[in-house]
Scaffold this motif. Structure first.
Motif, mmCIF file in Angstrom:
data_model
loop_
_atom_site.group_PDB
_atom_site.id
_atom_site.type_symbol
_atom_site.label_atom_id
_atom_site.label_comp_id
_atom_site.label_asym_id
_atom_site.label_seq_id
_atom_site.Cartn_x
_atom_site.Cartn_y
_atom_site.Cartn_z
ATOM 1 N N GLN A 148 11.309 0.967 -13.519
ATOM 2 C CA GLN A 148 11.635 2.160 -12.378
ATOM 3 C C GLN A 148 12.442 1.497 -11.149
ATOM 4 O OE1 GLN A 148 11.261 5.457 -13.138
ATOM 5 N NE2 GLN A 148 12.101 6.077 -11.189
ATOM 6 N N LYS A 149 13.439 1.974 -11.062
ATOM 7 C CA LYS A 149 14.177 1.391 -10.100
ATOM 8 C C LYS A 149 13.694 1.733 -8.646
ATOM 9 C CE LYS A 149 19.063 1.250 -7.910
ATOM 10 N NZ LYS A 149 20.267 1.801 -7.902
ATOM 11 N N ALA A 150 13.197 2.712 -8.501
ATOM 12 C CA ALA A 150 12.365 3.440 -7.354
ATOM 13 C C ALA A 150 11.287 2.518 -6.924
ATOM 14 C CB ALA A 150 12.083 4.705 -7.163
ATOM 15 N N THR A 151 10.489 2.136 -7.865
ATOM 16 C CA THR A 151 9.357 1.333 -7.552
ATOM 17 C C THR A 151 9.482 -0.275 -7.606
ATOM 18 O OG1 THR A 151 8.558 1.642 -9.952
ATOM 19 C CG2 THR A 151 7.924 3.386 -8.287
ATOM 20 N N LYS A 152 10.404 -0.808 -8.272
ATOM 21 C CA LYS A 152 10.714 -2.017 -8.581
ATOM 22 C C LYS A 152 10.471 -3.204 -7.459
ATOM 23 C CE LYS A 152 13.701 -5.210 -11.298
ATOM 24 N NZ LYS A 152 15.085 -5.240 -11.825
ATOM 25 N N GLY A 153 10.738 -2.714 -6.319
ATOM 26 C CA GLY A 153 10.643 -3.730 -5.409
ATOM 27 C C GLY A 153 9.198 -3.909 -4.465
ATOM 28 N N TYR A 154 8.224 -2.951 -5.144
ATOM 29 C CA TYR A 154 6.866 -3.018 -4.417
ATOM 30 C C TYR A 154 5.748 -3.203 -5.307
ATOM 31 C CZ TYR A 154 10.302 -0.407 -1.365
ATOM 32 O OH TYR A 154 11.332 -0.232 -0.397
ATOM 33 N N GLN A 166 0.697 -1.256 -0.136
ATOM 34 C CA GLN A 166 -0.102 -0.105 -0.037
ATOM 35 C C GLN A 166 1.017 1.213 0.068
ATOM 36 O OE1 GLN A 166 -0.860 -2.572 1.962
ATOM 37 N NE2 GLN A 166 -2.321 -3.213 0.108
ATOM 38 N N ARG A 167 2.118 1.031 -0.388
ATOM 39 C CA ARG A 167 2.913 2.284 -0.569
ATOM 40 C C ARG A 167 2.156 3.238 -1.846
ATOM 41 N NH1 ARG A 167 8.726 2.266 1.001
ATOM 42 N NH2 ARG A 167 9.004 0.080 2.004
ATOM 43 N N LEU A 168 2.531 4.846 -1.760
ATOM 44 C CA LEU A 168 2.174 5.618 -2.799
ATOM 45 C C LEU A 168 3.351 5.873 -3.564
ATOM 46 C CD1 LEU A 168 -0.609 7.703 -0.795
ATOM 47 C CD2 LEU A 168 -0.931 5.655 -2.331
ATOM 48 N N TYR A 169 3.019 6.093 -4.739
ATOM 49 C CA TYR A 169 4.182 6.550 -5.797
ATOM 50 C C TYR A 169 3.642 7.790 -6.495
ATOM 51 C CZ TYR A 169 7.611 7.413 -9.216
ATOM 52 O OH TYR A 169 8.618 8.017 -9.951
ATOM 53 N N ILE A 170 4.315 8.831 -6.567
ATOM 54 C CA ILE A 170 3.496 9.965 -7.036
ATOM 55 C C ILE A 170 4.524 10.453 -8.149
ATOM 56 C CG2 ILE A 170 2.709 12.547 -6.935
ATOM 57 C CD1 ILE A 170 2.496 11.468 -3.693
ATOM 58 N N LEU A 207 2.301 3.424 -15.895
ATOM 59 C CA LEU A 207 1.803 2.392 -14.968
ATOM 60 C C LEU A 207 2.541 0.917 -15.548
ATOM 61 C CD1 LEU A 207 0.279 1.130 -12.428
ATOM 62 C CD2 LEU A 207 -1.685 0.911 -14.187
ATOM 63 N N VAL A 208 2.406 0.545 -16.564
ATOM 64 C CA VAL A 208 2.892 -0.575 -17.043
ATOM 65 C C VAL A 208 4.240 -0.541 -17.048
ATOM 66 C CG1 VAL A 208 3.277 -1.634 -19.426
ATOM 67 C CG2 VAL A 208 0.990 -0.754 -18.989
ATOM 68 N N GLU A 209 4.997 0.587 -17.213
ATOM 69 C CA GLU A 209 6.288 0.523 -17.260
ATOM 70 C C GLU A 209 6.715 0.380 -15.649
ATOM 71 O OE1 GLU A 209 7.453 4.514 -18.463
ATOM 72 O OE2 GLU A 209 7.349 3.703 -20.946
ATOM 73 N N HIS A 210 5.981 0.863 -14.635
ATOM 74 C CA HIS A 210 6.361 0.654 -13.267
ATOM 75 C C HIS A 210 6.024 -0.890 -12.890
ATOM 76 C CE1 HIS A 210 7.074 4.552 -11.412
ATOM 77 N NE2 HIS A 210 6.093 4.923 -12.206
#
Length: 106
Positions: A34-40, A12-16, A26-29
């Motif tokens: 995206q390194k910042a969102t890859k783990g979540y 449930q983290r938010l990414y802005i 969104l598809v790319e994430h």
């Protein structure tokens, strides 16, 4: 240009962020580009807001990433602690929204 908010289905983290095509982003994430969102991953698109220019979108993104902005997002999506439901149409109470903790008495 658009400002978008993603919610991690994992924790449930938010990414802005900002993008000209939030659905493609969104598809790319979710693909892990995206390194910042890859783990979540995976993410779902929670919120999209269109802005007049890239500068306006960047300003709005900075606000949404602030404490007041995150509080605003929580008020937009009040159904859970992070917010996983859509706001009702005609949410006039958000017009002229002011950050509540800026005005609280100590």
């Amino acid at each position: 240009m658009f400002v978008y908010v993603l919610e991690s289905l994992k924790d449930q983290r938010l990414y802005i962020g900002i993008s000209g095509d939030p659905k493609k982003r969104l598809v790319e994430h979710n693909a892990g580009y995206q390194k910042a969102t890859k783990g979540y991953r995976p993410y779902k698109l929670l919120f999209i807001e269109e802005c007049e220019s890239r500068i306006a979108a960047r300003t709005r993104e900075k606000f949404l990433k602030s404490g007041c902005g995150r509080e605003y997002i929580r008020k937009l999506f009040p159904c859970s602690s992070v917010g996983t439901c859509l706001p009702q149409a005609g949410s006039e109470w958000l017009e002229g929204y002011k950050c509540s903790f800026m005005y609280s008495k100590v």
